[in-house]
Scaffold this motif. Sequence first.
Motif, PDB file in Angstrom:
ATOM      1  N   ARG A 203       0.805  -1.221   0.000  1.00 46.09           N
ATOM      2  CA  ARG A 203       0.000   0.000   0.000  1.00 46.09           C
ATOM      3  C   ARG A 203       0.838   1.272   0.000  1.00 46.09           C
ATOM      4  N   LYS A 204       1.911   1.272   0.762  1.00 50.00           N
ATOM      5  CA  LYS A 204       2.681   2.507   0.902  1.00 50.00           C
ATOM      6  C   LYS A 204       3.204   2.956  -0.456  1.00 50.00           C
ATOM      7  N   GLU A 205       3.758   2.035  -1.213  1.00 50.13           N
ATOM      8  CA  GLU A 205       4.344   2.407  -2.501  1.00 50.13           C
ATOM      9  C   GLU A 205       3.330   2.432  -3.635  1.00 50.13           C
ATOM     10  N   ASN A 206       2.394   1.480  -3.637  1.00 50.21           N
ATOM     11  CA  ASN A 206       1.620   1.259  -4.848  1.00 50.21           C
ATOM     12  C   ASN A 206       0.103   1.325  -4.717  1.00 50.21           C
ATOM     13  N   PHE A 207      -0.385   2.045  -3.721  1.00 45.63           N
ATOM     14  CA  PHE A 207      -1.829   2.244  -3.681  1.00 45.63           C
ATOM     15  C   PHE A 207      -2.095   3.719  -3.411  1.00 45.63           C
ATOM     16  N   TRP A 208      -2.946   4.313  -4.239  1.00 44.18           N
ATOM     17  CA  TRP A 208      -3.167   5.760  -4.153  1.00 44.18           C
ATOM     18  C   TRP A 208      -4.566   6.063  -3.658  1.00 44.18           C
ATOM     19  N   GLU A 209      -4.666   7.014  -2.695  1.00 47.30           N
ATOM     20  CA  GLU A 209      -5.977   7.454  -2.219  1.00 47.30           C
ATOM     21  C   GLU A 209      -6.003   8.975  -2.128  1.00 47.30           C
ATOM     22  N   MET A 210      -7.092   9.556  -2.525  1.00 50.88           N
ATOM     23  CA  MET A 210      -7.208  11.017  -2.499  1.00 50.88           C
ATOM     24  C   MET A 210      -7.451  11.490  -1.078  1.00 50.88           C
ATOM     25  N   ALA A 211      -8.242  10.726  -0.340  1.00 49.83           N
ATOM     26  CA  ALA A 211      -8.596  11.098   1.033  1.00 49.83           C
ATOM     27  C   ALA A 211      -9.056   9.845   1.756  1.00 49.83           C
ATOM     28  N   GLU A 212      -9.580  10.005   2.947  1.00 49.16           N
ATOM     29  CA  GLU A 212     -10.046   8.865   3.739  1.00 49.16           C
ATOM     30  C   GLU A 212     -11.130   8.079   3.017  1.00 49.16           C
ATOM     31  N   THR A 213     -11.923   8.811   2.257  1.00 45.64           N
ATOM     32  CA  THR A 213     -12.931   8.145   1.443  1.00 45.64           C
ATOM     33  C   THR A 213     -12.821   8.711   0.025  1.00 45.64           C
ATOM     34  N   GLY A 214     -13.509   8.075  -0.921  1.00 48.44           N
ATOM     35  CA  GLY A 214     -13.501   8.596  -2.286  1.00 48.44           C
ATOM     36  C   GLY A 214     -12.684   7.753  -3.229  1.00 48.44           C
ATOM     37  N   PRO A 215     -12.429   8.277  -4.433  1.00 50.55           N
ATOM     38  CA  PRO A 215     -11.753   7.508  -5.468  1.00 50.55           C
ATOM     39  C   PRO A 215     -10.360   7.056  -5.038  1.00 50.55           C
ATOM     40  N   CYS A 216      -9.976   5.846  -5.428  1.00 49.38           N
ATOM     41  CA  CYS A 216      -8.648   5.351  -5.114  1.00 49.38           C
ATOM     42  C   CYS A 216      -8.338   4.172  -6.033  1.00 49.38           C
ATOM     43  N   GLY A 217      -7.116   3.680  -5.966  1.00 47.55           N
ATOM     44  CA  GLY A 217      -6.772   2.543  -6.810  1.00 47.55           C
ATOM     45  C   GLY A 217      -5.299   2.229  -6.796  1.00 47.55           C
ATOM     46  N   PRO A 218      -4.927   1.112  -7.441  1.00 45.73           N
ATOM     47  CA  PRO A 218      -3.529   0.690  -7.451  1.00 45.73           C
ATOM     48  C   PRO A 218      -2.694   1.536  -8.411  1.00 45.73           C
ATOM     49  N   CYS A 219      -1.381   1.622  -8.147  1.00 47.00           N
ATOM     50  CA  CYS A 219      -0.481   2.328  -9.050  1.00 47.00           C
ATOM     51  C   CYS A 219       0.471   1.333  -9.669  1.00 47.00           C
ATOM     52  N   SER A 220       1.028   1.754 -10.771  1.00 42.47           N
ATOM     53  CA  SER A 220       2.115   1.005 -11.377  1.00 42.47           C
ATOM     54  C   SER A 220       3.208   2.009 -11.707  1.00 42.47           C
ATOM     55  N   GLU A 221       4.365   1.833 -11.077  1.00 46.47           N
ATOM     56  CA  GLU A 221       5.452   2.803 -11.270  1.00 46.47           C
ATOM     57  C   GLU A 221       6.517   2.238 -12.197  1.00 46.47           C
ATOM     58  N   ILE A 222       7.203   3.145 -12.866  1.00 47.73           N
ATOM     59  CA  ILE A 222       8.332   2.733 -13.705  1.00 47.73           C
ATOM     60  C   ILE A 222       9.603   3.297 -13.088  1.00 47.73           C
ATOM     61  N   HIS A 223      10.543   2.422 -12.805  1.00 47.45           N
ATOM     62  CA  HIS A 223      11.811   2.826 -12.200  1.00 47.45           C
ATOM     63  C   HIS A 223      12.955   2.527 -13.153  1.00 47.45           C
ATOM     64  N   MET A 224      14.055   3.238 -12.964  1.00 48.06           N
ATOM     65  CA  MET A 224      15.218   2.979 -13.804  1.00 48.06           C
ATOM     66  C   MET A 224      16.448   2.705 -12.952  1.00 48.06           C
ATOM     67  N   ASP A 225      17.183   1.700 -13.354  1.00 44.71           N
ATOM     68  CA  ASP A 225      18.476   1.410 -12.717  1.00 44.71           C
ATOM     69  C   ASP A 225      19.527   2.261 -13.429  1.00 44.71           C
ATOM     70  N   ARG A 226      20.069   3.237 -12.688  1.00 42.28           N
ATOM     71  CA  ARG A 226      21.022   4.136 -13.330  1.00 42.28           C
ATOM     72  C   ARG A 226      22.443   3.581 -13.336  1.00 42.28           C
ATOM     73  N   GLY A 227      22.636   2.474 -12.656  1.00 42.46           N
ATOM     74  CA  GLY A 227      23.970   1.892 -12.633  1.00 42.46           C
ATOM     75  C   GLY A 227      24.677   2.150 -11.321  1.00 42.46           C
ATOM     76  N   GLU A 228      25.647   1.276 -11.083  1.00 43.42           N
ATOM     77  CA  GLU A 228      26.349   1.284  -9.810  1.00 43.42           C
ATOM     78  C   GLU A 228      26.969   2.637  -9.479  1.00 43.42           C
ATOM     79  N   GLU A 229      27.450   3.322 -10.526  1.00 44.08           N
ATOM     80  CA  GLU A 229      28.141   4.582 -10.245  1.00 44.08           C
ATOM     81  C   GLU A 229      27.222   5.644  -9.645  1.00 44.08           C
ATOM     82  N   PHE A 230      25.905   5.426  -9.689  1.00 43.56           N
ATOM     83  CA  PHE A 230      24.962   6.387  -9.097  1.00 43.56           C
ATOM     84  C   PHE A 230      24.595   6.010  -7.665  1.00 43.56           C
TER      85      PHE A 230
END
Length: 948
Positions: A203-230
Amino acid sequence: MSSGGKPSATNPPVQTGLSLEKLVVYNSPILFSIGVGMTQKPTGAEVRQTFIDFFVEHQHTFVPSASLVPGGDATLLFTNAGMVQFKDVFLGTDKRPYTRAVDSQKVLRVAGKHNDLDEVGRDDSHHTFFEMLGNWSFGDYYKQEAITWAWQLLTDLWGLSKDRLYATCFKDDKGNIPTDDEAAEIWKQQPGMAADHILFFGRKENFWEMAETGPCGPCSEIHMDRGEEFDNLRGKPHRCGVNGECTRYLELWNNVFIQYNRIDKDTLEPLPAKHVDTGMGFERIVSVLQGVDSNYKIDLFRGALDAVRTLTGDSPEKMLANFTPYRVIADHARAAAFLIADGVVPGNVGRNYVCRMIIRRAARFGTKLGLHEPFLSNVAEAIIQAYGDFYPELIKSREVILDNLRREEVRFARTVESGTAYLQGMLDELKKSDQKALDGQKAFDLYATYGLPFEIARDIAREQDLDVDEAGFRTAMDAHRLASGGGKAMGRMGGEDAEFYAGIRKELQNAGKLGQEGVEYNPYEWLQVEVPLLALVADGQLLSEAGAGDRVEVLLPKTGFYVESGGQVSDTGTIRAKDGAWEIEITEMRKPSAGIIVHTGELLFGHPKSGDMAIAAVDSARRHDIRRNHTATHLLHAALHQVVGEKAVQAGSLVAPDHFRFDFNHPEALTAEQVERVEKLVNEAVAADYTVTSLSKSRQQAVAEGAMALFGEKYGEVVRTITIGDPQHRYSYELCGGTHLQRTSDVGAFLIVSESSAAAGVRRIEAVTGRGAYELVARRFKMLKQTAGVLKSALEEVPQKAEQVQDELAAARKQVAGLKIELAMKAFSDQLSAAEEVKGAHLLAMELPGLEKETLGRLADTFREKYPDNGICVIATISGEQVIVMAAVTQDLIKKGIKAGDLVGHVSRQLGAGGGGAPHLAFGGGKDAAKIPEALASVRAWVEAKIN
Ligand SMILES: [Zn+2]
Ligand SMILES: [Zn+2]
């Protein structure tokens, strides 16, 4: 969004070994290592444009960024996310003419839940202001399209290396909400997406809520591996991976799939229409595509950083070694420029405080680089240059931005030294007492007295391992704001009210009594409507019937009563039964929730109930006065542009029936000639009898045609424009939802009542038109006649006559003053020989009425002529409310220790004041005239004691 980026000067600086120049070279090693496949390094502007074009090609409507000041949302200080301008669409209370949208939204995060200020400058990824790229589906496409397009854009168009990208999907860590297998399945289908690069988070990373009640839903994030030097934690044990602890993996894009409606803590119900809301931090994706290791090294910041370097003389290498102040200045100057362009100038409360605070904070970081003269306007110039093409408001407000920055820096410079010195004293005390946090009230006093914003006091405290009590500061500030009457800055939240009326709306719609769009609203054409009464409300409850004297709220299916907006006050009027059985006097209007308009007033007689046929009539005479004033504000705005210049931009207005108020940006008072010219121009435009036409068109088209738009107003996609004059030679052209005249001659007359300061950098004109102007003229004319009567003069001769009376009065006063002196001298001469002997000295202590200080000096001279030696003279006089005491002592007695200064002190102290001066002549004051005889009588003993 997680924070990536390299450690900076606040942490031990990490030498990348790369200068800025090298880093922005197109085919840098980093670019190759992350596999950017674009044939040419894109500029920031190009990245923004490819994003927009890509989605426009997929049938999205490009929607311009909303203002940083959220329109119609009292709960938010600033637009802090891309979805703010679409919130009503997701809540189902507003509709748009499109179902797919793409935008680049201006966002500011310096207050409330999202507050990144602390982090800005410390690292390479945080900003106060930034841009958020987003594509939106309102009940249109869903996961399949959103994911496929995201992948195409990132990998095909922008050429990011597929094996460096990761996708995250939702899997409930609490096990209640279904796993988002749908998204994971779609990710698997994407060409080149490795199955082990699809990860699940809770939930912390991948579930979005506008408020205590109301519209909400799962997220899908895109991440990038920048490489060891980062990796900033390379070589240390840590959780290294997507959503890990280090800076190697970067979140690029978040796709939110809004598919549920949260009823309560445990219940989610599927939404009939599913939405997509995506957000991609613009600066971050640009940094990736330009192959630089910091958001601050992208081309859009380059001019700003160069502007600072030009002033400091630092080389790029030296700047990178001490990057923190540079980052703060570039970020804050950009935020301030955008804020001012949206009408938020530096000030003391609310949004204006934030603008002031970030300018001052930037100025302080400037001093760390040795910049002690105003410099932020140079930085802002570079920002306007870099962003003006996409955000034309920056170019339009260029002068206002530069001017406000300069003046705010000057204001701050005046007080900052004493402020920081004072703060340092308090911090030293703190250290001695072994405490850690400075009292919030003290921090507020520092702000109130020295203009040192809390955030700066905290910066300084933290640099010394101390802190400032923020809650205490806010409390002190609120208390001050309420005490000074400037409270209610953000107003009542009205959440309950909105919910209550949204419920009523739903019920009425279900019963077929209200259309899908809610209450029909046309204040332009319907001064009177005949409709059934839909509902009556009192004290937050539906009433079946009301009785006389009740304060009731009335809902109708349609109305022509104007609801306060754009500075124009609400209409008043009556709603009465068609059969005359009852009548309600309407005094207030409001829109508690989308599609709902509430008339509030007092029931005069009868018993209205829902279903009764009613006639709702606006007070048309009052409305006509309002229309005159509103059209006149537009004429005034245009006239100000002619007389003062384009930067006299409207900063607020109040359009009432009896007068109007118009605030505009301008640093100094208008001259009397300017006021006269403005007044004349407006009256000429009235006499020219221009036509006033309103037209609806798309917001983009109107702004492109140069219509003036106001900050803080919520403009829909279709806007109303008001043109004065014929379309080829417009006298004025504004976006405006207010009610106007059809011809300018109907204004009648226009008179400026006053021109004054509304706030720092903002002037205010109060004016009247039509009947208000007539009343003003009539009142003034009557006063003139009265004055002529008193002066016994003809009307035309009042000025000369008044001048003549003034001259005579001045001459008479002079004569009286001369006579007074003469009389005093005479009285004094008569008394001179009455000086008493005190141990061989001549002492004269007396009171004389109504003398000036100069006259007392002359009396001292007269005394000395009579007694060149051995003389002491004390005179007390009552001049107006004040007592003045004078003492004179001859030279020989001074040597014996009798000094006029001491003597005056002795007398004045008994009169409740003090005094002093030279040994031979001194003056003092007094408050208690009744004690004069006693004080004078005491002089003899004082002298006796001194001469020994
Ligand atoms: Zn790591
Ligand atoms: Zn208007």
